[in-house]
Write a protein that holds these residues in place. Sequence first.
Motif, PDB file in Angstrom:
ATOM      1  N   ALA A  31       5.542  -4.569   5.963  1.00 43.71           N
ATOM      2  CA  ALA A  31       4.248  -5.217   5.764  1.00 43.71           C
ATOM      3  C   ALA A  31       3.506  -5.356   7.076  1.00 43.71           C
ATOM      4  O   ALA A  31       2.281  -5.314   7.115  1.00 43.71           O
ATOM      5  N   ALA A  32       4.207  -5.524   8.156  1.00 39.46           N
ATOM      6  CA  ALA A  32       3.576  -5.706   9.453  1.00 39.46           C
ATOM      7  C   ALA A  32       3.004  -4.400   9.976  1.00 39.46           C
ATOM      8  O   ALA A  32       2.074  -4.411  10.781  1.00 39.46           O
ATOM      9  N   HIS A  33       3.502  -3.272   9.507  1.00 41.14           N
ATOM     10  CA  HIS A  33       3.064  -1.968  10.001  1.00 41.14           C
ATOM     11  C   HIS A  33       2.820  -1.030   8.818  1.00 41.14           C
ATOM     12  O   HIS A  33       3.591  -0.095   8.587  1.00 41.14           O
ATOM     13  N   PRO A  34       1.766  -1.256   8.050  1.00 45.85           N
ATOM     14  CA  PRO A  34       1.536  -0.463   6.827  1.00 45.85           C
ATOM     15  C   PRO A  34       1.099   0.964   7.122  1.00 45.85           C
ATOM     16  O   PRO A  34       1.122   1.802   6.224  1.00 45.85           O
ATOM     17  N   PHE A  35       0.675   1.264   8.368  1.00 45.02           N
ATOM     18  CA  PHE A  35       0.163   2.601   8.665  1.00 45.02           C
ATOM     19  C   PHE A  35       1.063   3.348   9.646  1.00 45.02           C
ATOM     20  O   PHE A  35       0.611   4.256  10.355  1.00 45.02           O
ATOM     21  N   ASP A  36       2.358   2.950   9.668  1.00 43.89           N
ATOM     22  CA  ASP A  36       3.277   3.641  10.566  1.00 43.89           C
ATOM     23  C   ASP A  36       3.418   5.117  10.214  1.00 43.89           C
ATOM     24  O   ASP A  36       3.782   5.934  11.060  1.00 43.89           O
ATOM     25  N   GLY A  37       3.123   5.463   8.981  1.00 46.48           N
ATOM     26  CA  GLY A  37       3.286   6.857   8.545  1.00 46.48           C
ATOM     27  C   GLY A  37       2.163   7.769   9.003  1.00 46.48           C
ATOM     28  O   GLY A  37       2.219   8.994   8.798  1.00 46.48           O
ATOM     29  N   LEU A  38       1.087   7.219   9.599  1.00 46.45           N
ATOM     30  CA  LEU A  38      -0.023   8.056  10.063  1.00 46.45           C
ATOM     31  C   LEU A  38       0.399   8.878  11.281  1.00 46.45           C
ATOM     32  O   LEU A  38       0.875   8.326  12.266  1.00 46.45           O
ATOM     33  N   HIS A  39       0.213  10.171  11.205  1.00 43.17           N
ATOM     34  CA  HIS A  39       0.593  11.035  12.313  1.00 43.17           C
ATOM     35  C   HIS A  39      -0.592  11.385  13.207  1.00 43.17           C
ATOM     36  O   HIS A  39      -0.404  11.751  14.359  1.00 43.17           O
ATOM     37  N   ASP A  54      -4.235  -3.903   6.556  1.00 43.48           N
ATOM     38  CA  ASP A  54      -3.432  -3.418   5.444  1.00 43.48           C
ATOM     39  C   ASP A  54      -4.264  -2.458   4.599  1.00 43.48           C
ATOM     40  O   ASP A  54      -5.452  -2.251   4.836  1.00 43.48           O
ATOM     41  N   VAL A  55      -3.599  -1.881   3.592  1.00 38.78           N
ATOM     42  CA  VAL A  55      -4.251  -0.885   2.741  1.00 38.78           C
ATOM     43  C   VAL A  55      -5.396  -1.496   1.960  1.00 38.78           C
ATOM     44  O   VAL A  55      -6.454  -0.886   1.783  1.00 38.78           O
ATOM     45  N   GLU A  56      -5.260  -2.699   1.493  1.00 39.84           N
ATOM     46  CA  GLU A  56      -6.286  -3.341   0.690  1.00 39.84           C
ATOM     47  C   GLU A  56      -7.586  -3.518   1.487  1.00 39.84           C
ATOM     48  O   GLU A  56      -8.690  -3.237   0.991  1.00 39.84           O
ATOM     49  N   SER A  57      -7.470  -3.950   2.727  1.00 42.15           N
ATOM     50  CA  SER A  57      -8.674  -4.119   3.546  1.00 42.15           C
ATOM     51  C   SER A  57      -9.323  -2.765   3.860  1.00 42.15           C
ATOM     52  O   SER A  57     -10.547  -2.664   3.957  1.00 42.15           O
ATOM     53  N   LEU A  58      -8.499  -1.717   3.997  1.00 43.29           N
ATOM     54  CA  LEU A  58      -9.037  -0.386   4.231  1.00 43.29           C
ATOM     55  C   LEU A  58      -9.831   0.100   3.025  1.00 43.29           C
ATOM     56  O   LEU A  58     -10.924   0.673   3.162  1.00 43.29           O
ATOM     57  N   VAL A  59      -9.316  -0.151   1.834  1.00 37.30           N
ATOM     58  CA  VAL A  59     -10.016   0.252   0.608  1.00 37.30           C
ATOM     59  C   VAL A  59     -11.332  -0.500   0.482  1.00 37.30           C
ATOM     60  O   VAL A  59     -12.368   0.078   0.131  1.00 37.30           O
ATOM     61  N   LYS A  60     -11.343  -1.782   0.782  1.00 40.02           N
ATOM     62  CA  LYS A  60     -12.575  -2.569   0.718  1.00 40.02           C
ATOM     63  C   LYS A  60     -13.621  -2.029   1.689  1.00 40.02           C
ATOM     64  O   LYS A  60     -14.807  -1.937   1.365  1.00 40.02           O
ATOM     65  N   MET A  61     -13.166  -1.700   2.881  1.00 39.72           N
ATOM     66  CA  MET A  61     -14.079  -1.169   3.887  1.00 39.72           C
ATOM     67  C   MET A  61     -14.690   0.156   3.407  1.00 39.72           C
ATOM     68  O   MET A  61     -15.903   0.403   3.567  1.00 39.72           O
ATOM     69  N   ALA A  62     -13.855   1.030   2.827  1.00 39.65           N
ATOM     70  CA  ALA A  62     -14.333   2.313   2.339  1.00 39.65           C
ATOM     71  C   ALA A  62     -15.345   2.137   1.219  1.00 39.65           C
ATOM     72  O   ALA A  62     -16.386   2.811   1.177  1.00 39.65           O
ATOM     73  N   ARG A  63     -15.084   1.220   0.301  1.00 43.13           N
ATOM     74  CA  ARG A  63     -16.011   0.973  -0.808  1.00 43.13           C
ATOM     75  C   ARG A  63     -17.334   0.419  -0.303  1.00 43.13           C
ATOM     76  O   ARG A  63     -18.405   0.789  -0.800  1.00 43.13           O
ATOM     77  N   HIS A  64     -17.266  -0.452   0.683  1.00 47.12           N
ATOM     78  CA  HIS A  64     -18.486  -1.036   1.241  1.00 47.12           C
ATOM     79  C   HIS A  64     -19.328   0.040   1.939  1.00 47.12           C
ATOM     80  O   HIS A  64     -20.566   0.094   1.771  1.00 47.12           O
ATOM     81  N   SER A  65     -18.653   0.927   2.698  1.00 49.54           N
ATOM     82  CA  SER A  65     -19.372   1.999   3.389  1.00 49.54           C
ATOM     83  C   SER A  65     -20.020   2.942   2.396  1.00 49.54           C
ATOM     84  O   SER A  65     -21.170   3.370   2.564  1.00 49.54           O
ATOM     85  N   GLU A  66     -19.320   3.260   1.331  1.00 50.58           N
ATOM     86  CA  GLU A  66     -19.869   4.144   0.302  1.00 50.58           C
ATOM     87  C   GLU A  66     -21.099   3.526  -0.346  1.00 50.58           C
ATOM     88  O   GLU A  66     -22.103   4.190  -0.595  1.00 50.58           O
TER      89      GLU A  66
END
Length: 294
Positions: A31-39, A54-66
């Motif tokens: 939970a502390a490192h949700p994007f460790d898989g990003l290369h 976290d993933v949820e905040s990233l999704v919110k940001m993407a929806r807001h930008s769209e």
Amino acid sequence: MMDETASGAAGQGSSPNSTSGDNGSATAAGAAHPFDGLHDEGSREWIETAGVKDVESLVKMARHSESMIGKSFQKPGPDASETERDAYFERLGRPQDVSGYELTPPTDMPDDLPYDAAFADEFKGVAHKYGITAEQAKGLHDFYVGKTVDGYQSGLDSHIAQLEERTSAATSQLEKDWGAKQGTPQFNEQVALADRAIRELGGDTLLEGFETAGMLGPQGIILNPAIAKAMANVGRELFNSSGGLTTGGSGAADNPFARESQNLTTQSELQRNDPRRAKALILAAGRDPANWGL
């Protein structure tokens, strides 16, 4: 026995607690490192700079930008103000005013097909009103003008071909009727007689009438052999009654272009004041008008 049972029970009790503790640590770390898989290094830096946890905040940001992007390029409705419409068109690339449109005629524009600059300026205003970019306006302008030039040239070529065909047919017929080939003194004399008749009977007005009716072409080109023959007959009567040309094509005493009566002063005056008559007299004398620039 009691001790072993107790010891076993204690061991059994401590094992689940120990396992539960390990799973909790793994979950907390995930939970502390949700994007460790990003290369991709750039993506990781963007995540850190944006403060995404976290993933949820990233999704919110993407929806807001769209949503913001959609609103920024949303076409103004019918009730939108002029300011709103201008802002929308300028975001799409429209110039701020008509001076931003550069429309020029093609380099191969025919001299006898004038470029309509006033129409081009009017088009700029329409293009600006409907939000057309400078590149789009130039493309539409060049396409339209190019098609106009092509159509004009095609029509001109067709017209010239028809004139040449009619002229050839008329000349062939006159060669038969007059018994002489084009360019010979006898043939030129008949042409000069016809020209004299037209000039004496009506001048430019009559000539324009024959051209409008399709009997003569540009510069007096014969298109109707019957008219040429009739005018030659009339001209012969006019010449005979006024002491003009004699038969045979050698010219009369008053023809300044005839070799036996050549008069350079009169030639110059005719070339300057009445080039059409000068050309007729040159032909009547059996000579080439091109030698006098006619």
